[in-house]
Motif scaffolding. Structure first.
Motif, PDB file in Angstrom:
ATOM      1  N   ASP A 166       0.852  -1.188   0.000  1.00 34.66           N
ATOM      2  CA  ASP A 166       0.000   0.000   0.000  1.00 34.66           C
ATOM      3  C   ASP A 166       0.888   1.239   0.000  1.00 34.66           C
ATOM      4  O   ASP A 166       1.501   1.571   0.994  1.00 34.66           O
ATOM      5  CB  ASP A 166      -0.901  -0.007   1.234  1.00 34.66           C
ATOM      6  CG  ASP A 166      -1.880   1.155   1.251  1.00 34.66           C
ATOM      7  OD1 ASP A 166      -1.812   2.033   0.365  1.00 34.66           O
ATOM      8  OD2 ASP A 166      -2.715   1.197   2.161  1.00 34.66           O
ATOM      9  N   TRP A 167       0.949   1.906  -1.121  1.00 37.88           N
ATOM     10  CA  TRP A 167       1.826   3.065  -1.263  1.00 37.88           C
ATOM     11  C   TRP A 167       1.185   4.356  -0.760  1.00 37.88           C
ATOM     12  O   TRP A 167       1.834   5.381  -0.688  1.00 37.88           O
ATOM     13  CB  TRP A 167       2.210   3.250  -2.733  1.00 37.88           C
ATOM     14  CG  TRP A 167       3.188   2.234  -3.189  1.00 37.88           C
ATOM     15  CD1 TRP A 167       2.897   1.034  -3.775  1.00 37.88           C
ATOM     16  CD2 TRP A 167       4.605   2.286  -3.081  1.00 37.88           C
ATOM     17  NE1 TRP A 167       4.045   0.343  -4.037  1.00 37.88           N
ATOM     18  CE2 TRP A 167       5.122   1.083  -3.625  1.00 37.88           C
ATOM     19  CE3 TRP A 167       5.495   3.222  -2.579  1.00 37.88           C
ATOM     20  CZ2 TRP A 167       6.476   0.818  -3.674  1.00 37.88           C
ATOM     21  CZ3 TRP A 167       6.845   2.945  -2.640  1.00 37.88           C
ATOM     22  CH2 TRP A 167       7.324   1.755  -3.187  1.00 37.88           C
ATOM     23  N   THR A 208      -8.171  11.323   6.941  1.00 41.27           N
ATOM     24  CA  THR A 208      -8.063  11.000   5.521  1.00 41.27           C
ATOM     25  C   THR A 208      -7.672   9.543   5.321  1.00 41.27           C
ATOM     26  O   THR A 208      -8.235   8.844   4.470  1.00 41.27           O
ATOM     27  CB  THR A 208      -7.041  11.931   4.834  1.00 41.27           C
ATOM     28  OG1 THR A 208      -7.470  13.280   5.004  1.00 41.27           O
ATOM     29  CG2 THR A 208      -6.901  11.625   3.362  1.00 41.27           C
ATOM     30  N   ILE A 209      -6.730   9.064   6.103  1.00 41.60           N
ATOM     31  CA  ILE A 209      -6.307   7.665   6.016  1.00 41.60           C
ATOM     32  C   ILE A 209      -7.484   6.749   6.340  1.00 41.60           C
ATOM     33  O   ILE A 209      -7.746   5.774   5.630  1.00 41.60           O
ATOM     34  CB  ILE A 209      -5.113   7.398   6.962  1.00 41.60           C
ATOM     35  CG1 ILE A 209      -3.865   8.132   6.466  1.00 41.60           C
ATOM     36  CG2 ILE A 209      -4.851   5.896   7.092  1.00 41.60           C
ATOM     37  CD1 ILE A 209      -2.737   8.189   7.480  1.00 41.60           C
ATOM     38  N   ALA A 210      -8.215   7.062   7.422  1.00 44.07           N
ATOM     39  CA  ALA A 210      -9.355   6.237   7.831  1.00 44.07           C
ATOM     40  C   ALA A 210     -10.436   6.220   6.754  1.00 44.07           C
ATOM     41  O   ALA A 210     -10.998   5.166   6.434  1.00 44.07           O
ATOM     42  CB  ALA A 210      -9.924   6.742   9.155  1.00 44.07           C
ATOM     43  N   LEU A 211     -10.736   7.384   6.194  1.00 45.36           N
ATOM     44  CA  LEU A 211     -11.770   7.446   5.152  1.00 45.36           C
ATOM     45  C   LEU A 211     -11.337   6.727   3.882  1.00 45.36           C
ATOM     46  O   LEU A 211     -12.151   6.078   3.221  1.00 45.36           O
ATOM     47  CB  LEU A 211     -12.133   8.907   4.853  1.00 45.36           C
ATOM     48  CG  LEU A 211     -12.856   9.638   5.975  1.00 45.36           C
ATOM     49  CD1 LEU A 211     -13.008  11.113   5.623  1.00 45.36           C
ATOM     50  CD2 LEU A 211     -14.199   8.999   6.274  1.00 45.36           C
ATOM     51  N   ASN A 212     -10.060   6.820   3.544  1.00 45.90           N
ATOM     52  CA  ASN A 212      -9.545   6.123   2.372  1.00 45.90           C
ATOM     53  C   ASN A 212      -9.674   4.604   2.554  1.00 45.90           C
ATOM     54  O   ASN A 212     -10.083   3.885   1.642  1.00 45.90           O
ATOM     55  CB  ASN A 212      -8.091   6.518   2.123  1.00 45.90           C
ATOM     56  CG  ASN A 212      -7.545   5.938   0.845  1.00 45.90           C
ATOM     57  OD1 ASN A 212      -8.211   5.944  -0.187  1.00 45.90           O
ATOM     58  ND2 ASN A 212      -6.330   5.438   0.897  1.00 45.90           N
ATOM     59  N   HIS A 226     -13.317   3.635   2.296  1.00 45.38           N
ATOM     60  CA  HIS A 226     -13.706   3.653   0.882  1.00 45.38           C
ATOM     61  C   HIS A 226     -13.269   2.364   0.187  1.00 45.38           C
ATOM     62  O   HIS A 226     -14.045   1.732  -0.537  1.00 45.38           O
ATOM     63  CB  HIS A 226     -13.088   4.876   0.199  1.00 45.38           C
ATOM     64  CG  HIS A 226     -13.371   4.976  -1.256  1.00 45.38           C
ATOM     65  ND1 HIS A 226     -12.481   4.546  -2.217  1.00 45.38           N
ATOM     66  CD2 HIS A 226     -14.439   5.437  -1.926  1.00 45.38           C
ATOM     67  CE1 HIS A 226     -12.992   4.749  -3.417  1.00 45.38           C
ATOM     68  NE2 HIS A 226     -14.188   5.293  -3.267  1.00 45.38           N
ATOM     69  N   GLY A 227     -12.037   1.968   0.414  1.00 44.44           N
ATOM     70  CA  GLY A 227     -11.527   0.747  -0.204  1.00 44.44           C
ATOM     71  C   GLY A 227     -12.285  -0.492   0.252  1.00 44.44           C
ATOM     72  O   GLY A 227     -12.608  -1.367  -0.558  1.00 44.44           O
ATOM     73  N   GLN A 228     -12.595  -0.571   1.552  1.00 51.01           N
ATOM     74  CA  GLN A 228     -13.312  -1.735   2.067  1.00 51.01           C
ATOM     75  C   GLN A 228     -14.753  -1.764   1.570  1.00 51.01           C
ATOM     76  O   GLN A 228     -15.275  -2.830   1.218  1.00 51.01           O
ATOM     77  CB  GLN A 228     -13.269  -1.765   3.599  1.00 51.01           C
ATOM     78  CG  GLN A 228     -11.880  -1.948   4.165  1.00 51.01           C
ATOM     79  CD  GLN A 228     -11.184  -3.178   3.592  1.00 51.01           C
ATOM     80  OE1 GLN A 228     -11.670  -4.298   3.693  1.00 51.01           O
ATOM     81  NE2 GLN A 228     -10.033  -2.963   2.978  1.00 51.01           N
ATOM     82  N   ARG A 276     -16.427 -10.821   1.976  1.00 49.47           N
ATOM     83  CA  ARG A 276     -16.914 -10.988   3.361  1.00 49.47           C
ATOM     84  C   ARG A 276     -15.991 -10.272   4.344  1.00 49.47           C
ATOM     85  O   ARG A 276     -16.460  -9.622   5.276  1.00 49.47           O
ATOM     86  CB  ARG A 276     -17.031 -12.465   3.718  1.00 49.47           C
ATOM     87  CG  ARG A 276     -18.265 -13.144   3.152  1.00 49.47           C
ATOM     88  CD  ARG A 276     -18.503 -14.510   3.776  1.00 49.47           C
ATOM     89  NE  ARG A 276     -17.362 -15.398   3.688  1.00 49.47           N
ATOM     90  CZ  ARG A 276     -17.095 -16.205   2.659  1.00 49.47           C
ATOM     91  NH1 ARG A 276     -17.902 -16.225   1.619  1.00 49.47           N
ATOM     92  NH2 ARG A 276     -16.032 -16.982   2.679  1.00 49.47           N
ATOM     93  N   PHE A 277     -14.688 -10.394   4.135  1.00 48.23           N
ATOM     94  CA  PHE A 277     -13.737  -9.700   5.006  1.00 48.23           C
ATOM     95  C   PHE A 277     -13.986  -8.194   4.944  1.00 48.23           C
ATOM     96  O   PHE A 277     -14.079  -7.528   5.975  1.00 48.23           O
ATOM     97  CB  PHE A 277     -12.293 -10.014   4.610  1.00 48.23           C
ATOM     98  CG  PHE A 277     -11.288  -9.209   5.384  1.00 48.23           C
ATOM     99  CD1 PHE A 277     -10.857  -9.642   6.635  1.00 48.23           C
ATOM    100  CD2 PHE A 277     -10.780  -8.020   4.882  1.00 48.23           C
ATOM    101  CE1 PHE A 277      -9.942  -8.898   7.377  1.00 48.23           C
ATOM    102  CE2 PHE A 277      -9.872  -7.266   5.602  1.00 48.23           C
ATOM    103  CZ  PHE A 277      -9.453  -7.708   6.853  1.00 48.23           C
ATOM    104  N   ALA A 278     -14.077  -7.663   3.747  1.00 51.19           N
ATOM    105  CA  ALA A 278     -14.284  -6.221   3.574  1.00 51.19           C
ATOM    106  C   ALA A 278     -15.608  -5.789   4.197  1.00 51.19           C
ATOM    107  O   ALA A 278     -15.674  -4.762   4.883  1.00 51.19           O
ATOM    108  CB  ALA A 278     -14.236  -5.855   2.096  1.00 51.19           C
ATOM    109  N   ALA A 279     -16.657  -6.562   3.980  1.00 51.86           N
ATOM    110  CA  ALA A 279     -17.971  -6.214   4.527  1.00 51.86           C
ATOM    111  C   ALA A 279     -17.943  -6.187   6.049  1.00 51.86           C
ATOM    112  O   ALA A 279     -18.597  -5.349   6.683  1.00 51.86           O
ATOM    113  CB  ALA A 279     -19.024  -7.194   4.037  1.00 51.86           C
ATOM    114  N   ALA A 280     -17.184  -7.065   6.648  1.00 54.42           N
ATOM    115  CA  ALA A 280     -17.074  -7.087   8.113  1.00 54.42           C
ATOM    116  C   ALA A 280     -16.294  -5.882   8.635  1.00 54.42           C
ATOM    117  O   ALA A 280     -16.475  -5.478   9.790  1.00 54.42           O
ATOM    118  CB  ALA A 280     -16.415  -8.383   8.569  1.00 54.42           C
ATOM    119  N   GLN A 281     -15.439  -5.287   7.815  1.00 55.96           N
ATOM    120  CA  GLN A 281     -14.644  -4.127   8.226  1.00 55.96           C
ATOM    121  C   GLN A 281     -15.464  -2.841   8.244  1.00 55.96           C
ATOM    122  O   GLN A 281     -15.182  -1.937   9.033  1.00 55.96           O
ATOM    123  CB  GLN A 281     -13.453  -3.931   7.274  1.00 55.96           C
ATOM    124  CG  GLN A 281     -12.482  -5.070   7.203  1.00 55.96           C
ATOM    125  CD  GLN A 281     -11.826  -5.340   8.534  1.00 55.96           C
ATOM    126  OE1 GLN A 281     -11.244  -4.445   9.134  1.00 55.96           O
ATOM    127  NE2 GLN A 281     -11.946  -6.550   9.008  1.00 55.96           N
TER     128      GLN A 281
END
Length: 110
Positions: A13-14, A67-71, A74-76, A91-96
């Motif tokens: 993650d850059w 900003t980091i948290a919102l980014n 957004h990705g999840q 499923r992992f992303a949805a749980a996040q």
């Protein structure tokens, strides 16, 4: 006792690679603990005891952390809805998403 061979490290993650200014680093860390005043005090005390000199001067000190948290949110959220991804990843992303939404500080309303 022998140590296991060192494993290579891979940067995946850059977005946040590199150093931030000290006040942005401190604000980013504190934002994750803003709901617990005792934790914030312990972190700041430990930071100061090791020579940390950055100051939190206002809401802008937390902008990078937010900003980091919102980014990440957004990705999840996008991953959770992406039907091209493997079910386990979705499923992992949805749980996040729910805990991420709950962790975002809410501004006080008058």
């Amino acid at each position: 006792m022998t140590r296991p061979a060192a494993q290579p490290h891979w940067l995946v993650d850059w977005d946040n690679v590199g150093l931030l200014t000290p006040w942005r680093e401190l604000g980013s860390v504190l934002l994750r603990h803003v709901a617990n005043e005792n934790s914030v005090r312990q972190i700041v005390d430990a930071y100061r005891s090791t020579g940390g000199a950055a100051r939190i001067d206002g809401p802008e000190s937390f902008a990078t952390g937010l900003t980091i948290a919102l980014n990440f949110l957004h990705g999840q959220a996008n991953s959770a809805m992406n039907e091209e991804l493997d079910d386990a990843h979705r499923r992992f992303a949805a749980a996040q998403v729910p805990p991420l939404l709950e962790s975002i500080p809410q501004p006080a309303l008058p």
